[in-house]
Design a protein around this motif. Structure first.
Motif, PDB file in Angstrom:
ATOM      1  N   ALA A  15     -46.407   5.630   2.973  1.00 31.39           N
ATOM      2  CA  ALA A  15     -47.330   4.529   3.231  1.00 31.39           C
ATOM      3  C   ALA A  15     -48.038   4.717   4.571  1.00 31.39           C
ATOM      4  O   ALA A  15     -49.244   4.471   4.691  1.00 31.39           O
ATOM      5  CB  ALA A  15     -46.579   3.200   3.198  1.00 31.39           C
ATOM      6  N   GLN A  16     -47.306   5.188   5.563  1.00 28.51           N
ATOM      7  CA  GLN A  16     -47.899   5.413   6.874  1.00 28.51           C
ATOM      8  C   GLN A  16     -48.965   6.511   6.808  1.00 28.51           C
ATOM      9  O   GLN A  16     -50.036   6.390   7.397  1.00 28.51           O
ATOM     10  CB  GLN A  16     -46.815   5.789   7.875  1.00 28.51           C
ATOM     11  CG  GLN A  16     -47.294   5.922   9.295  1.00 28.51           C
ATOM     12  CD  GLN A  16     -46.157   6.247  10.248  1.00 28.51           C
ATOM     13  OE1 GLN A  16     -45.060   6.618   9.834  1.00 28.51           O
ATOM     14  NE2 GLN A  16     -46.407   6.101  11.526  1.00 28.51           N
TER      15      GLN A  16
ATOM     16  N   ILE B  85     -50.788   7.378   4.194  1.00 32.45           N
ATOM     17  CA  ILE B  85     -51.963   6.847   3.490  1.00 32.45           C
ATOM     18  C   ILE B  85     -52.754   5.918   4.407  1.00 32.45           C
ATOM     19  O   ILE B  85     -53.990   5.993   4.467  1.00 32.45           O
ATOM     20  CB  ILE B  85     -51.543   6.117   2.193  1.00 32.45           C
ATOM     21  CG1 ILE B  85     -50.904   7.088   1.203  1.00 32.45           C
ATOM     22  CG2 ILE B  85     -52.725   5.390   1.575  1.00 32.45           C
ATOM     23  CD1 ILE B  85     -51.823   8.178   0.696  1.00 32.45           C
ATOM     24  N   ARG B  86     -52.057   5.069   5.155  1.00 35.45           N
ATOM     25  CA  ARG B  86     -52.751   4.142   6.053  1.00 35.45           C
ATOM     26  C   ARG B  86     -53.524   4.887   7.144  1.00 35.45           C
ATOM     27  O   ARG B  86     -54.607   4.455   7.548  1.00 35.45           O
ATOM     28  CB  ARG B  86     -51.758   3.152   6.647  1.00 35.45           C
ATOM     29  CG  ARG B  86     -51.322   2.124   5.624  1.00 35.45           C
ATOM     30  CD  ARG B  86     -50.455   1.025   6.219  1.00 35.45           C
ATOM     31  NE  ARG B  86     -50.108   0.064   5.188  1.00 35.45           N
ATOM     32  CZ  ARG B  86     -48.921  -0.008   4.599  1.00 35.45           C
ATOM     33  NH1 ARG B  86     -47.949   0.810   4.954  1.00 35.45           N
ATOM     34  NH2 ARG B  86     -48.691  -0.912   3.663  1.00 35.45           N
ATOM     35  N   GLN B  87     -52.971   6.000   7.613  1.00 36.78           N
ATOM     36  CA  GLN B  87     -53.695   6.809   8.597  1.00 36.78           C
ATOM     37  C   GLN B  87     -54.967   7.383   7.991  1.00 36.78           C
ATOM     38  O   GLN B  87     -56.010   7.414   8.645  1.00 36.78           O
ATOM     39  CB  GLN B  87     -52.806   7.937   9.123  1.00 36.78           C
ATOM     40  CG  GLN B  87     -51.726   7.468  10.066  1.00 36.78           C
ATOM     41  CD  GLN B  87     -50.788   8.584  10.470  1.00 36.78           C
ATOM     42  OE1 GLN B  87     -50.818   9.675   9.917  1.00 36.78           O
ATOM     43  NE2 GLN B  87     -49.924   8.308  11.444  1.00 36.78           N
TER      44      GLN B  87
ATOM     45  N   LEU C 113     -56.630   6.040   5.653  1.00 36.69           N
ATOM     46  CA  LEU C 113     -57.541   4.930   5.390  1.00 36.69           C
ATOM     47  C   LEU C 113     -58.334   4.516   6.616  1.00 36.69           C
ATOM     48  O   LEU C 113     -59.416   3.925   6.467  1.00 36.69           O
ATOM     49  CB  LEU C 113     -56.771   3.727   4.834  1.00 36.69           C
ATOM     50  CG  LEU C 113     -56.311   3.879   3.394  1.00 36.69           C
ATOM     51  CD1 LEU C 113     -55.482   2.670   2.951  1.00 36.69           C
ATOM     52  CD2 LEU C 113     -57.486   4.061   2.461  1.00 36.69           C
ATOM     53  N   THR C 114     -57.848   4.815   7.802  1.00 32.94           N
ATOM     54  CA  THR C 114     -58.638   4.463   8.986  1.00 32.94           C
ATOM     55  C   THR C 114     -59.960   5.222   8.983  1.00 32.94           C
ATOM     56  O   THR C 114     -61.008   4.644   9.282  1.00 32.94           O
ATOM     57  CB  THR C 114     -57.862   4.740  10.293  1.00 32.94           C
ATOM     58  OG1 THR C 114     -57.485   6.111  10.336  1.00 32.94           O
ATOM     59  CG2 THR C 114     -56.643   3.849  10.420  1.00 32.94           C
TER      60      THR C 114
ATOM     61  N   ASP D 221     -62.128   3.807   6.071  1.00 39.66           N
ATOM     62  CA  ASP D 221     -62.742   2.519   6.426  1.00 39.66           C
ATOM     63  C   ASP D 221     -63.945   2.708   7.347  1.00 39.66           C
ATOM     64  O   ASP D 221     -64.942   1.986   7.227  1.00 39.66           O
ATOM     65  CB  ASP D 221     -61.703   1.596   7.070  1.00 39.66           C
ATOM     66  CG  ASP D 221     -60.681   1.078   6.072  1.00 39.66           C
ATOM     67  OD1 ASP D 221     -60.964   1.077   4.851  1.00 39.66           O
ATOM     68  OD2 ASP D 221     -59.579   0.671   6.505  1.00 39.66           O
TER      69      ASP D 221
ATOM     70  N   ARG E  99     -61.466   0.134  -2.887  1.00 37.52           N
ATOM     71  CA  ARG E  99     -60.640  -0.014  -1.673  1.00 37.52           C
ATOM     72  C   ARG E  99     -59.609  -1.123  -1.872  1.00 37.52           C
ATOM     73  O   ARG E  99     -58.451  -0.991  -1.475  1.00 37.52           O
ATOM     74  CB  ARG E  99     -61.548  -0.311  -0.472  1.00 37.52           C
ATOM     75  CG  ARG E  99     -60.824  -0.542   0.842  1.00 37.52           C
ATOM     76  CD  ARG E  99     -60.086   0.698   1.293  1.00 37.52           C
ATOM     77  NE  ARG E  99     -59.534   0.563   2.612  1.00 37.52           N
ATOM     78  CZ  ARG E  99     -58.329   0.064   2.881  1.00 37.52           C
ATOM     79  NH1 ARG E  99     -57.554  -0.373   1.897  1.00 37.52           N
ATOM     80  NH2 ARG E  99     -57.899  -0.018   4.123  1.00 37.52           N
TER      81      ARG E  99
ATOM     82  N   ASP F  87     -55.443  -0.912  -1.959  1.00 31.68           N
ATOM     83  CA  ASP F  87     -54.539  -1.803  -1.226  1.00 31.68           C
ATOM     84  C   ASP F  87     -53.456  -2.370  -2.153  1.00 31.68           C
ATOM     85  O   ASP F  87     -52.288  -2.445  -1.775  1.00 31.68           O
ATOM     86  CB  ASP F  87     -55.305  -2.955  -0.580  1.00 31.68           C
ATOM     87  CG  ASP F  87     -55.981  -2.551   0.714  1.00 31.68           C
ATOM     88  OD1 ASP F  87     -55.556  -1.544   1.323  1.00 31.68           O
ATOM     89  OD2 ASP F  87     -56.938  -3.238   1.123  1.00 31.68           O
TER      90      ASP F  87
ATOM     91  N   LEU G  26     -51.002   0.329  -2.864  1.00 34.40           N
ATOM     92  CA  LEU G  26     -50.210   0.611  -1.673  1.00 34.40           C
ATOM     93  C   LEU G  26     -49.112  -0.440  -1.479  1.00 34.40           C
ATOM     94  O   LEU G  26     -48.018  -0.114  -1.015  1.00 34.40           O
ATOM     95  CB  LEU G  26     -51.130   0.677  -0.454  1.00 34.40           C
ATOM     96  CG  LEU G  26     -50.595   1.342   0.799  1.00 34.40           C
ATOM     97  CD1 LEU G  26     -50.072   2.744   0.489  1.00 34.40           C
ATOM     98  CD2 LEU G  26     -51.669   1.404   1.860  1.00 34.40           C
ATOM     99  N   LYS G  27     -49.369  -1.656  -1.865  1.00 31.18           N
ATOM    100  CA  LYS G  27     -48.338  -2.707  -1.778  1.00 31.18           C
ATOM    101  C   LYS G  27     -47.177  -2.424  -2.729  1.00 31.18           C
ATOM    102  O   LYS G  27     -46.050  -2.842  -2.476  1.00 31.18           O
ATOM    103  CB  LYS G  27     -48.946  -4.076  -2.078  1.00 31.18           C
ATOM    104  CG  LYS G  27     -49.810  -4.601  -0.962  1.00 31.18           C
ATOM    105  CD  LYS G  27     -50.406  -5.943  -1.299  1.00 31.18           C
ATOM    106  CE  LYS G  27     -51.348  -6.391  -0.197  1.00 31.18           C
ATOM    107  NZ  LYS G  27     -51.997  -7.661  -0.506  1.00 31.18           N
TER     108      LYS G  27
END
Length: 145
Positions: A63-64, A66-68, A70-71, A74, A103, A107, A110-111
């Motif tokens: 998850a971390q 993927i979130r990186q 996504l920055t 975005d 997007r 999300d 990802l949840k």
């Protein structure tokens, strides 16, 4: 085929155990080693696929990661939004709406990572990766040429 093989093995082992108990009771608790030595037990191999270790750390790291990613995604979406046709730019409003919907879908996927079990992990991980790939493809396709 595997369940049939396991069932046959279970029946074989059960009958072997009941025969030994019967022999032991007939000989007063002394087992006949000549007969036991002639019984050949089949080699049992574990043919189930190995399940990789699964844990909280693996989900957290994924998850971390993927979130990186996504920055950066975005930031690209913000750049495209500033180039929207409604503002006189070259990016289609429809393409931008599609990107924003993808997007949001990412999300939601990802949840699901936090609730993933060992059995559902691969499916959840693949869903997130596919959503991310679809989103990045849409962003690339919407870039002005």
């Amino acid at each position: 085929m595997r369940p049939l093989a396991y069932a046959a093995l279970a029946v074989l082992l059960a009958s072997s155990l009941s025969c030994r108990k019967k022999q032991a009771s007939e000989t007063g608790g002394v087992s006949d080693t000549t007969r036991a030595a002639s019984v050949v037990t089949p080699e049992v191999r574990d043919t189930t696929p190995a399940v990789p270790a699964f844990g909280f750390d693996q989900r957290k790291e994924f998850a971390q990661s993927i979130r990186q990613q996504l920055t950066g995604v975005d930031q690209q979406i913000k750049q495209l939004a500033s180039q929207a046709k409604s503002r006189g730019g070259a990016v289609s409003d429809h393409a931008l709406a599609t990107i924003r919907a993808e997007r949001r879908a990412l999300d939601r996927n990802l949840k699901r990572v936090d609730a993933a079990t060992a059995a559902s992990w691969e499916q959840v991980k693949n869903g997130v990766n596919q959503s991310l790939e679809k989103l990045t493809d849409s962003i690339e396709g919407a870039q002005p040429k």
